[in-house]
Write a protein that holds these residues in place. Structure first.
Motif, mmCIF file in Angstrom:
data_model
loop_
_atom_site.group_PDB
_atom_site.id
_atom_site.type_symbol
_atom_site.label_atom_id
_atom_site.label_comp_id
_atom_site.label_asym_id
_atom_site.label_seq_id
_atom_site.Cartn_x
_atom_site.Cartn_y
_atom_site.Cartn_z
ATOM 1 N N VAL A 190 -11.857 -2.414 14.488
ATOM 2 C CA VAL A 190 -13.041 -1.673 14.960
ATOM 3 C C VAL A 190 -14.284 -2.063 14.159
ATOM 4 C CG1 VAL A 190 -11.817 0.294 15.956
ATOM 5 C CG2 VAL A 190 -12.368 0.313 13.519
ATOM 6 N N GLY A 191 -14.245 -3.263 13.589
ATOM 7 C CA GLY A 191 -15.428 -3.792 12.923
ATOM 8 C C GLY A 191 -15.740 -3.201 11.566
ATOM 9 N N MET A 192 -14.739 -2.648 10.908
ATOM 10 C CA MET A 192 -14.948 -2.071 9.582
ATOM 11 C C MET A 192 -14.095 -2.778 8.545
ATOM 12 S SD MET A 192 -15.317 2.063 10.117
ATOM 13 C CE MET A 192 -14.751 2.443 11.758
ATOM 14 N N GLN A 193 -14.370 -2.449 7.263
ATOM 15 C CA GLN A 193 -13.612 -3.009 6.164
ATOM 16 C C GLN A 193 -13.123 -1.891 5.250
ATOM 17 O OE1 GLN A 193 -15.399 -6.484 4.254
ATOM 18 N NE2 GLN A 193 -16.765 -6.753 6.031
ATOM 19 N N LEU A 194 -12.275 -2.246 4.292
ATOM 20 C CA LEU A 194 -11.711 -1.233 3.398
ATOM 21 C C LEU A 194 -12.787 -0.455 2.639
ATOM 22 C CD1 LEU A 194 -8.602 -3.135 1.997
ATOM 23 C CD2 LEU A 194 -8.549 -1.022 3.340
ATOM 24 N N ARG A 195 -13.899 -1.089 2.356
ATOM 25 C CA ARG A 195 -14.967 -0.390 1.633
ATOM 26 C C ARG A 195 -15.587 0.738 2.449
ATOM 27 N NH1 ARG A 195 -17.606 -5.562 2.402
ATOM 28 N NH2 ARG A 195 -19.150 -5.452 4.088
ATOM 29 N N ASP A 196 -15.281 0.781 3.752
ATOM 30 C CA ASP A 196 -15.844 1.833 4.602
ATOM 31 C C ASP A 196 -15.082 3.149 4.510
ATOM 32 O OD1 ASP A 196 -18.029 0.392 5.797
ATOM 33 O OD2 ASP A 196 -16.532 -0.760 6.924
ATOM 34 N N VAL A 197 -13.953 3.149 3.787
ATOM 35 C CA VAL A 197 -13.188 4.381 3.579
ATOM 36 C C VAL A 197 -12.831 4.503 2.100
ATOM 37 C CG1 VAL A 197 -12.215 4.334 5.910
ATOM 38 C CG2 VAL A 197 -10.946 3.278 4.021
ATOM 39 N N LYS A 198 -12.330 5.670 1.720
ATOM 40 C CA LYS A 198 -11.849 5.885 0.353
ATOM 41 C C LYS A 198 -10.353 6.121 0.417
ATOM 42 C CE LYS A 198 -12.117 9.023 -3.609
ATOM 43 N NZ LYS A 198 -12.692 10.293 -4.131
ATOM 44 N N THR A 199 -9.586 5.318 -0.284
ATOM 45 C CA THR A 199 -8.135 5.509 -0.272
ATOM 46 C C THR A 199 -7.705 6.453 -1.388
ATOM 47 O OG1 THR A 199 -7.754 3.539 -1.645
ATOM 48 C CG2 THR A 199 -7.703 3.249 0.747
ATOM 49 N N VAL A 200 -6.696 7.252 -1.081
ATOM 50 C CA VAL A 200 -6.127 8.207 -2.038
ATOM 51 C C VAL A 200 -4.659 7.841 -2.208
ATOM 52 C CG1 VAL A 200 -5.651 10.627 -2.544
ATOM 53 C CG2 VAL A 200 -7.723 10.000 -1.265
ATOM 54 N N ASN A 201 -4.295 7.338 -3.376
ATOM 55 C CA ASN A 201 -2.919 6.898 -3.608
ATOM 56 C C ASN A 201 -1.962 8.084 -3.536
ATOM 57 O OD1 ASN A 201 -0.931 4.997 -4.129
ATOM 58 N ND2 ASN A 201 -1.031 5.304 -6.332
ATOM 59 N N THR A 202 -1.017 8.018 -2.620
ATOM 60 C CA THR A 202 -0.082 9.110 -2.378
ATOM 61 C C THR A 202 1.315 8.536 -2.250
ATOM 62 O OG1 THR A 202 -1.828 10.231 -1.113
ATOM 63 C CG2 THR A 202 0.405 11.124 -0.923
ATOM 64 N N GLY A 203 2.247 8.996 -3.067
ATOM 65 C CA GLY A 203 3.611 8.483 -3.046
ATOM 66 C C GLY A 203 4.293 8.727 -1.722
ATOM 67 N N ASP A 204 5.243 7.850 -1.380
ATOM 68 C CA ASP A 204 5.942 7.991 -0.106
ATOM 69 C C ASP A 204 6.718 9.301 -0.032
ATOM 70 O OD1 ASP A 204 7.522 6.706 -2.131
ATOM 71 O OD2 ASP A 204 9.057 6.330 -0.636
ATOM 72 N N ALA A 205 7.140 9.831 -1.175
ATOM 73 C CA ALA A 205 7.868 11.103 -1.179
ATOM 74 C C ALA A 205 6.943 12.287 -0.939
ATOM 75 C CB ALA A 205 8.605 11.278 -2.504
ATOM 76 N N ASP A 206 5.634 12.079 -1.125
ATOM 77 C CA ASP A 206 4.668 13.176 -1.027
ATOM 78 C C ASP A 206 3.782 13.099 0.207
ATOM 79 O OD1 ASP A 206 5.513 14.075 -3.587
ATOM 80 O OD2 ASP A 206 4.207 12.594 -4.532
ATOM 81 N N ILE A 207 3.861 12.012 0.958
ATOM 82 C CA ILE A 207 2.891 11.777 2.019
ATOM 83 C C ILE A 207 3.009 12.789 3.161
ATOM 84 C CG2 ILE A 207 4.290 10.093 3.304
ATOM 85 C CD1 ILE A 207 0.587 9.559 2.633
ATOM 86 N N VAL A 208 4.224 13.209 3.504
ATOM 87 C CA VAL A 208 4.405 14.172 4.602
ATOM 88 C C VAL A 208 3.772 15.512 4.234
ATOM 89 C CG1 VAL A 208 6.067 15.417 6.039
ATOM 90 C CG2 VAL A 208 6.511 13.038 5.410
ATOM 91 N N GLY A 209 4.044 15.990 3.022
ATOM 92 C CA GLY A 209 3.463 17.242 2.569
ATOM 93 C C GLY A 209 1.962 17.164 2.448
ATOM 94 N N ALA A 210 1.447 16.028 1.986
ATOM 95 C CA ALA A 210 0.006 15.867 1.833
ATOM 96 C C ALA A 210 -0.698 15.954 3.186
ATOM 97 C CB ALA A 210 -0.304 14.533 1.169
ATOM 98 N N PHE A 211 -0.114 15.328 4.205
ATOM 99 C CA PHE A 211 -0.749 15.326 5.518
ATOM 100 C C PHE A 211 -0.729 16.712 6.153
ATOM 101 C CE2 PHE A 211 -0.941 13.983 10.110
ATOM 102 C CZ PHE A 211 -2.216 13.444 10.047
ATOM 103 N N ALA A 212 0.199 17.542 5.714
ATOM 104 C CA ALA A 212 0.263 18.913 6.239
ATOM 105 C C ALA A 212 -0.897 19.764 5.733
ATOM 106 C CB ALA A 212 1.590 19.556 5.857
ATOM 107 N N SER A 213 -1.551 19.333 4.657
ATOM 108 C CA SER A 213 -2.679 20.082 4.111
ATOM 109 C C SER A 213 -3.893 19.964 5.036
ATOM 110 C CB SER A 213 -3.050 19.534 2.734
ATOM 111 O OG SER A 213 -4.299 20.043 2.315
#
Length: 362
Positions: free
Chosen positions: A163-186
């Motif tokens: 969609v014409g964007m690059q990684l600098r267009d977002v902010k990544t938040v490092n989240t472990g694979d064991a925690d990602i499901v719970g994090a997305f529920a927030s």
């Protein structure tokens, strides 16, 4: 759910688990000599596309093909994916099930001459970007939860590019694979990138929408069987036996009769999953059970394009430690094609054993 380690999934640990220091010892195009042997160890970790290996051992298919060539092949489970790749890189295993990105950034970038002799599958929806509200174009400026430096990070980059964007267009938040499901529920987390089985669990959450997946970039997230090049050169029958094992087993598991169903159920059990959960993951995994199709994919120009994207992403994220250019790690492909430093080829896509299978010459 499968208690799985999704191919490239643990790559965020690479920087500490196995530094990819480029070694001058790998400068020669010819692999060092290895002794002729009769016993070999092949490592695997739990993932839907790799379950044919332990099943083949359980079903006697490994012994059948090993006996044909006078070999003993041990199919060795390693509970942690990155640890399996590290053990292979350290010489404790002769071969390992590994994803294309990790084969490049761990053994190959570390100077271990490695041959990918079986292109086993690609993720065809097992990895995806989820958003709560809006489409991918609305992602600009948002925080994205994911396992940084993993296949999720690569998938995010590819999605943004679409969609014409690059990684600098977002902010990544490092989240472990064991925690990602719970994090997305927030309620505070609006965007996340994950792989199965976590992805399926997250898609079921209220308001979740899949806006981009590995099905949009078919053939880019590949799962391979890699073998030490010198060992393979000294013991070519190992490659023949491994190809025979793979194609006999995958032909069985893709059958839609009682025997095929029983084989898949046995694989599910080995993976700690229900047959339904295992079949669900297989449905988003494009399995190369046909040797001719695997050869065609390995010989196609698209593979060079894919590996260019993978190595450029890996270099940009510092995964080629000590390298001044993405060309520092050389790769070779069927037909004499090379990518990067032709004098430092340490990752080789070798279609010869798949061709033998396709031609009925094993």
């Amino acid at each position: 759910m499968i208690v799985s380690i999704r191919s490239i999934a643990k790559a965020a640990l690479m920087a500490t688990a196995m530094p990819a220091v480029l070694l001058t010892a790998a400068c020669s195009q010819a692999p060092s000599e290895a002794p002729k042997r009769t016993e070999f160890n092949i490592g695997w970790s739990i993932y839907a596309g790799w379950m044919p290996w332990p099943y083949a051992q359980q079903a006697g298919i490994v012994k059948k093909w090993a006996d044909k060539y006078g070999l003993k092949i041990n199919i060795v489970q390693v509970n942690d994916y990155v640890e399996s790749v590290n053990q292979y890189t350290a010489g404790k295993l002769d071969g390992v099930t590994v994803a294309n990105m990790d084969a490049l950034t761990i053994p190959a970038a570390g100077g271990k001459d490695t041959s990918a002799i079986i292109v086993g599958d690609y993720s065809n929806g097992n990895d995806g970007i989820l958003m709560k509200g809006g489409d991918l174009k609305a992602i600009k400026g948002q925080s994205v939860n994911l396992v940084e430096l993993s296949v999720s990070h690569y998938l995010l980059a590819r999605g943004l590019n679409s969609v014409g964007m690059q990684l600098r267009d977002v902010k990544t938040v490092n989240t472990g694979d064991a925690d990602i499901v719970g994090a997305f529920a927030s309620p505070d987390v609006k965007v996340a990138v994950a792989w199965n089985p976590q992805l399926n669990a997250m898609k079921a959450q209220p308001g979740a929408k899949l806006v981009f997946s590995s099905a949009d970039i078919p053939g880019e997230i590949l799962d391979l069987l890699c073998v030490d090049t010198a060992t393979l050169k000294a013991n070519p029958n190992l490659g023949k036996a491994l190809a025979g094992i793979w194609y006999e087993t995958t032909a069985l598991m893709t059958r839609q009769d009682a025997e095929g169903k029983a084989a898949r159920a046995a694989m599910a059990k080995l993976a700690g999953a229900t047959p339904e959960a295992f079949d669900s993951q297989l449905s988003t995994t494009f399995l190369y059970s046909d040797a001719k199709a695997a050869v065609a994919a390995t010989d196609a120009p698209a593979l060079v394009t894919t590996m260019t994207r993978v190595r450029d992403f890996s270099f940009s994220k510092g995964l080629f430690k000590g390298a001044s250019s993405a060309d520092a790690v050389g790769m070779s492909f069927p037909g004499g094609k090379t990518l990067g430093d032709a004098q430092r080829v340490t990752l080789r896509f070798d279609d010869s054993f798949m061709k033998m299978a396709a031609d009925g010459k094993l």
